[in-house]
Motif scaffolding. Structure first.
Motif, PDB file in Angstrom:
ATOM      1  N   ARG A 179      17.638   9.492   5.594  1.00 11.31           N
ATOM      2  CA  ARG A 179      17.235  11.031   5.843  1.00 11.31           C
ATOM      3  C   ARG A 179      15.608  10.848   6.104  1.00 11.31           C
ATOM      4  O   ARG A 179      15.026  11.937   6.388  1.00 11.31           O
ATOM      5  N   LYS A 180      15.001   9.821   5.438  1.00  8.12           N
ATOM      6  CA  LYS A 180      13.554   9.618   5.378  1.00  8.12           C
ATOM      7  C   LYS A 180      13.037   8.828   6.720  1.00  8.12           C
ATOM      8  O   LYS A 180      11.871   8.885   6.862  1.00  8.12           O
ATOM      9  N   LEU A 181      14.191   8.377   7.280  1.00  8.21           N
ATOM     10  CA  LEU A 181      13.594   7.504   8.454  1.00  8.21           C
ATOM     11  C   LEU A 181      13.393   8.233   9.732  1.00  8.21           C
ATOM     12  O   LEU A 181      14.205   9.039  10.048  1.00  8.21           O
ATOM     13  N   LEU A 199       0.959  -1.111   0.023  1.00  4.01           N
ATOM     14  CA  LEU A 199       0.165  -0.032  -0.100  1.00  4.01           C
ATOM     15  C   LEU A 199       0.934   1.313   0.026  1.00  4.01           C
ATOM     16  O   LEU A 199       0.525   2.137  -0.550  1.00  4.01           O
ATOM     17  N   SER A 200       1.852   1.299   0.711  1.00  5.39           N
ATOM     18  CA  SER A 200       2.945   2.266   0.800  1.00  5.39           C
ATOM     19  C   SER A 200       3.459   2.621  -0.570  1.00  5.39           C
ATOM     20  O   SER A 200       3.602   4.062  -0.955  1.00  5.39           O
ATOM     21  N   LEU A 201       3.836   1.665  -1.230  1.00  2.09           N
ATOM     22  CA  LEU A 201       4.605   1.937  -2.687  1.00  2.09           C
ATOM     23  C   LEU A 201       3.469   2.597  -3.623  1.00  2.09           C
ATOM     24  O   LEU A 201       3.855   3.510  -4.306  1.00  2.09           O
ATOM     25  N   ILE A 202       2.261   2.107  -3.683  1.00  2.00           N
ATOM     26  CA  ILE A 202       1.161   2.705  -4.172  1.00  2.00           C
ATOM     27  C   ILE A 202       1.057   4.042  -3.835  1.00  2.00           C
ATOM     28  O   ILE A 202       0.763   5.208  -4.645  1.00  2.00           O
ATOM     29  N   LYS A 217       0.017  14.822  -6.034  1.00  2.00           N
ATOM     30  CA  LYS A 217      -0.428  15.618  -4.738  1.00  2.00           C
ATOM     31  C   LYS A 217       0.787  15.928  -3.807  1.00  2.00           C
ATOM     32  O   LYS A 217       0.709  15.336  -2.861  1.00  2.00           O
ATOM     33  N   PRO A 218       1.665  16.640  -4.227  1.00  2.00           N
ATOM     34  CA  PRO A 218       3.050  16.490  -3.451  1.00  2.00           C
ATOM     35  C   PRO A 218       2.840  17.448  -2.402  1.00  2.00           C
ATOM     36  O   PRO A 218       3.452  17.441  -1.476  1.00  2.00           O
ATOM     37  N   SER A 219       1.773  18.245  -2.430  1.00  2.00           N
ATOM     38  CA  SER A 219       1.486  19.103  -1.012  1.00  2.00           C
ATOM     39  C   SER A 219       1.216  18.134   0.238  1.00  2.00           C
ATOM     40  O   SER A 219       1.180  18.664   1.082  1.00  2.00           O
ATOM     41  N   MET A 220       0.606  17.039  -0.154  1.00  2.00           N
ATOM     42  CA  MET A 220       0.266  16.155   0.896  1.00  2.00           C
ATOM     43  C   MET A 220       1.077  15.471   1.820  1.00  2.00           C
ATOM     44  O   MET A 220       2.290  14.848   0.952  1.00  2.00           O
ATOM     45  N   TYR A 221       1.238  15.446   3.049  1.00  2.00           N
ATOM     46  CA  TYR A 221       2.380  14.734   3.693  1.00  2.00           C
ATOM     47  C   TYR A 221       1.921  13.178   3.470  1.00  2.00           C
ATOM     48  O   TYR A 221       0.752  12.684   3.562  1.00  2.00           O
ATOM     49  N   GLN A 233      11.481   7.271  -1.510  1.00  2.00           N
ATOM     50  CA  GLN A 233      12.069   8.562  -1.639  1.00  2.00           C
ATOM     51  C   GLN A 233      11.133   9.503  -2.138  1.00  2.00           C
ATOM     52  O   GLN A 233      10.815  10.726  -1.754  1.00  2.00           O
ATOM     53  N   LEU A 234       9.680   9.162  -2.469  1.00  2.00           N
ATOM     54  CA  LEU A 234       8.863  10.024  -2.620  1.00  2.00           C
ATOM     55  C   LEU A 234       7.789  10.408  -1.630  1.00  2.00           C
ATOM     56  O   LEU A 234       6.801  10.970  -1.591  1.00  2.00           O
ATOM     57  N   SER A 235       8.039   9.555  -0.343  1.00  2.00           N
ATOM     58  CA  SER A 235       7.148   9.905   0.940  1.00  2.00           C
ATOM     59  C   SER A 235       7.798  10.944   1.569  1.00  2.00           C
ATOM     60  O   SER A 235       8.832  11.434   1.303  1.00  2.00           O
ATOM     61  N   SER A 236       6.941  11.586   2.457  1.00  2.00           N
ATOM     62  CA  SER A 236       7.709  12.506   3.375  1.00  2.00           C
ATOM     63  C   SER A 236       8.397  12.145   4.561  1.00  2.00           C
ATOM     64  O   SER A 236       9.406  12.536   4.712  1.00  2.00           O
TER      65      SER A 236
END
Length: 350
Positions: free
Chosen positions: A158-160, A89-92, A100-104, A133-136
């Motif tokens: 840096r994402k973790l 689900l996270s990959l999708i 919608k890059p403004s969404m966290y 890398q595309l996640s907040s």
């Protein structure tokens, strides 16, 4: 009001699902609107979600249908944050966030990828290193999960973020004053990863004159085989199968020792719930997350996975230990939702 959405495959009685609803409740208490998105309207926790939150059934009988349906939801409802709880689900969700890059987007990892049976480690390495890398942020619920994700990904450090699962204490707590701890409790889903058979095999080794009793709370595919094993070992008088209970806290305080026999876990919520209720806890060393909860020899004991003899010895040793319920409860305070939710809100403000 600001909206937050939590994406789940379903709402069966599992640790990840329960803590997701806890997180939703904590956001709601802070004044947020919360949507619970499910691929299919299935599971024992559906009624709870419908009563407390806005439950949205995306009606995805196949995962490939999710991207379009999730994108439609996000563009229509514009949640400030989407929290995804499982790898696929996270990959999708990462792909959908492109629109919608403004969404966290917070991708929550509950288990150590190196021990996950539903995904080969190499596939996690490739997909997480690229898509996450595309996640907040990628939220790891325990030190063990954090270290394992670091080990099995590249350029993701840096994402973790380490944020423990939020776990509510019982509304009222009455600690047991029994000197001899004889009431044992096993609580969870009766399936292979939880290894409930180990519990039965261990108690079978203990002298029946000690007066122990064991209660299983939970349901799952192994229910019938466990009942059969209990009968074969002539333990019918010692072991009770309660089945699924919606309100575990209503029962958990009636016991003395909670035992976790899992072969793998992320951050086992049931251990935290038991500590809140003043119980002594014994767990297999099924993840480093266990060490985030149990101080071995202080508020509980940790034994190797799959070893019925060492588990038996730990149970016998625990029976005579002095156990201060208030002390046990205080060791779990770092998992209180009021602390956990502030970490999420802080990330949404950065």
């Amino acid at each position: 009001m600001t909206k937050v959405a939590i994406l789940l495959s379903g709402l069966r009685f599992g640790g990840a699902e329960r803590v997701s609803l806890n997180l939703a409740k904590a956001f709601k208490e802070k004044g947020y609107l919360v949507d619970i998105l499910v691929l299919k309207k299935t599971g024992e926790l559906i009624e709870t979600a419908e009563n407390d939150f806005n439950l949205i059934n995306l009606e995805c009988d196949k995962t490939f249908k999710l991207p379009i349906k999730l994108l439609r939801y996000i563009l229509k409802e514009s949640p400030k944050a989407l929290i995804s709880t499982f790898w696929k689900l996270s990959l999708i969700s990462c792909l959908v966030r492109i629109f919608k890059p403004s969404m966290y987007l917070f991708c929550v990892e509950h288990t150590t990828p190196s021990k996950a049976i539903f995904i080969p480690t190499y596939l996690f390495f490739i997909t997480s290193s690229l898509f996450y890398q595309l996640s907040s942020k990628v939220i790891c619920v325990s030190t063990g999960v954090l270290n394992d994700v670091k080990k099995h990904s590249v350029c993701l450090k840096r994402k973790l973020s380490l944020i423990h699962n939020p776990v509510y204490p019982p509304k009222t707590i009455s600690f047991s004053e029994s000197k001899q701890k004889t009431k044992l409790l096993w609580c969870g889903r009766l399936d292979d990863p939880k290894n409930p058979e180990l519990m039965i095999n261990s108690i079978d080794l203990i002298d029946k004159n000690l007066g122990l009793s064991l209660t299983f709370i939970g349901d799952g595919p192994q229910m019938n085989s466990l009942k059969k094993l209990t009968k074969e070992k002539r333990l019918d008088d010692l072991i009770i199968f309660e089945g699924y209970l919606e309100d575990v806290y209503s029962k958990i305080g009636n016991y003395d020792i909670l035992i976790l026999t899992s072969d793998r876990e992320g951050l086992p919520t049931v251990l935290i719930e038991a500590l809140y209720s003043g119980l002594y806890v014994i767990s297999t060393d099924c993840s480093l997350g266990v060490h985030d909860i149990i101080q071995d020899g202080v508020n509980g004991m940790i034994v190797p996975c799959g070893d019925k003899l060492l588990l038996k010895n730990a149970i016998i040793e625990s029976i005579g230990k002095k156990c201060d319920g208030s002390f046990q409860s205080n060791t779990a305070k770092k998992f209180l939702p009021e602390f956990v939710i502030e970490e999420y809100i802080s990330l949404m403000s950065s």
